[in-house]
Design a protein around this motif. Sequence first.
Motif, PDB file in Angstrom:
ATOM      1  N   LYS A  49      37.007  95.532 -10.619  1.00  0.00           N
ATOM      2  CA  LYS A  49      36.965  94.335 -11.288  1.00  0.00           C
ATOM      3  C   LYS A  49      35.456  94.025 -11.211  1.00  0.00           C
ATOM      4  CE  LYS A  49      37.020  90.626  -9.192  1.00  0.00           C
ATOM      5  NZ  LYS A  49      36.173  89.767  -8.750  1.00  0.00           N
ATOM      6  N   HIS A  50      35.107  94.039  -9.938  1.00  0.00           N
ATOM      7  CA  HIS A  50      33.530  93.790  -9.590  1.00  0.00           C
ATOM      8  C   HIS A  50      32.599  94.467 -10.565  1.00  0.00           C
ATOM      9  CE1 HIS A  50      30.611  91.873  -7.186  1.00  0.00           C
ATOM     10  NE2 HIS A  50      29.984  92.854  -7.175  1.00  0.00           N
ATOM     11  N   ILE A  94      42.551  87.490 -10.689  1.00  0.00           N
ATOM     12  CA  ILE A  94      44.010  86.800 -11.081  1.00  0.00           C
ATOM     13  C   ILE A  94      44.814  88.185 -11.592  1.00  0.00           C
ATOM     14  CG2 ILE A  94      45.466  85.691 -12.897  1.00  0.00           C
ATOM     15  CD1 ILE A  94      43.268  83.455 -12.531  1.00  0.00           C
ATOM     16  N   ILE A  95      44.140  88.910 -12.579  1.00  0.00           N
ATOM     17  CA  ILE A  95      44.838  90.223 -13.227  1.00  0.00           C
ATOM     18  C   ILE A  95      45.169  91.316 -12.114  1.00  0.00           C
ATOM     19  CG2 ILE A  95      44.506  92.313 -14.509  1.00  0.00           C
ATOM     20  CD1 ILE A  95      42.797  90.068 -16.452  1.00  0.00           C
ATOM     21  N   THR A  96      44.141  91.476 -11.326  1.00  0.00           N
ATOM     22  CA  THR A  96      44.434  92.314 -10.073  1.00  0.00           C
ATOM     23  C   THR A  96      45.421  91.927  -9.200  1.00  0.00           C
ATOM     24  OG1 THR A  96      41.881  92.798 -10.214  1.00  0.00           O
ATOM     25  CG2 THR A  96      42.924  93.328  -8.149  1.00  0.00           C
ATOM     26  N   LEU A 148      48.066  89.987  -9.623  1.00  0.00           N
ATOM     27  CA  LEU A 148      49.094  89.794 -10.286  1.00  0.00           C
ATOM     28  C   LEU A 148      49.673  91.254 -10.566  1.00  0.00           C
ATOM     29  CD1 LEU A 148      48.995  87.012 -13.040  1.00  0.00           C
ATOM     30  CD2 LEU A 148      50.168  87.166 -10.742  1.00  0.00           C
ATOM     31  N   LEU A 149      48.628  92.446 -10.533  1.00  0.00           N
ATOM     32  CA  LEU A 149      49.279  93.821 -10.646  1.00  0.00           C
ATOM     33  C   LEU A 149      49.787  94.315  -9.480  1.00  0.00           C
ATOM     34  CD1 LEU A 149      45.879  95.362 -12.712  1.00  0.00           C
ATOM     35  CD2 LEU A 149      48.547  95.264 -13.440  1.00  0.00           C
ATOM     36  N   VAL A 150      49.376  93.689  -8.202  1.00  0.00           N
ATOM     37  CA  VAL A 150      49.906  94.170  -6.970  1.00  0.00           C
ATOM     38  C   VAL A 150      51.089  93.339  -6.576  1.00  0.00           C
ATOM     39  CG1 VAL A 150      47.853  95.401  -6.403  1.00  0.00           C
ATOM     40  CG2 VAL A 150      48.377  93.003  -5.435  1.00  0.00           C
ATOM     41  N   GLY A 151      51.415  92.522  -7.535  1.00  0.00           N
ATOM     42  CA  GLY A 151      52.848  91.687  -7.281  1.00  0.00           C
ATOM     43  C   GLY A 151      52.416  90.613  -6.478  1.00  0.00           C
ATOM     44  N   ALA A 152      51.281  89.948  -6.281  1.00  0.00           N
ATOM     45  CA  ALA A 152      51.109  88.826  -5.734  1.00  0.00           C
ATOM     46  C   ALA A 152      51.841  87.461  -6.296  1.00  0.00           C
ATOM     47  CB  ALA A 152      49.752  88.575  -5.260  1.00  0.00           C
TER      48      ALA A 152
END
Length: 129
Positions: free
Chosen positions: A18-19, A55-57, A59-63
């Motif tokens: 992402k960075h 946000i995408i990252t 949510l991908l790991v289920g946060a």
Amino acid sequence: MTVPIGSLLLLLCLLQIKHMFADYFLQTPRMLSGRGEYWHLGRAEHAGVHAIGSIITFLLVGAPLVFTLILAVLEWGVHFNIDFWKARQCDQKQLDPYKAAFWRASGVDQALHQFTYIAMIWAWATFAL
């Protein structure tokens, strides 16, 4: 806090990807110009790209969504101010890529962003799992 090391490393890798995209591939001319002024729309947009990527990252790991949104707002503010510090250093000292001090400022900037990701991963492992 007992989180499998693989989960932590996966999240770290996703944040690194992402960075890379947010800092090196998705910057527009407006994001790159006039960064020495504090209230800079381009810097706000750039920090927003980072926040959306996070946000995408997460949510991908289920946060959880609320946790993720709070974290993204905090990251936006931290990223905005880290980048302002670097821009001010470069403007005040007239730094450009041909001066060693420019690369020191860039190194500090990038290290602070990485420490931010460590803090975000700690928050995820502590509060979101």
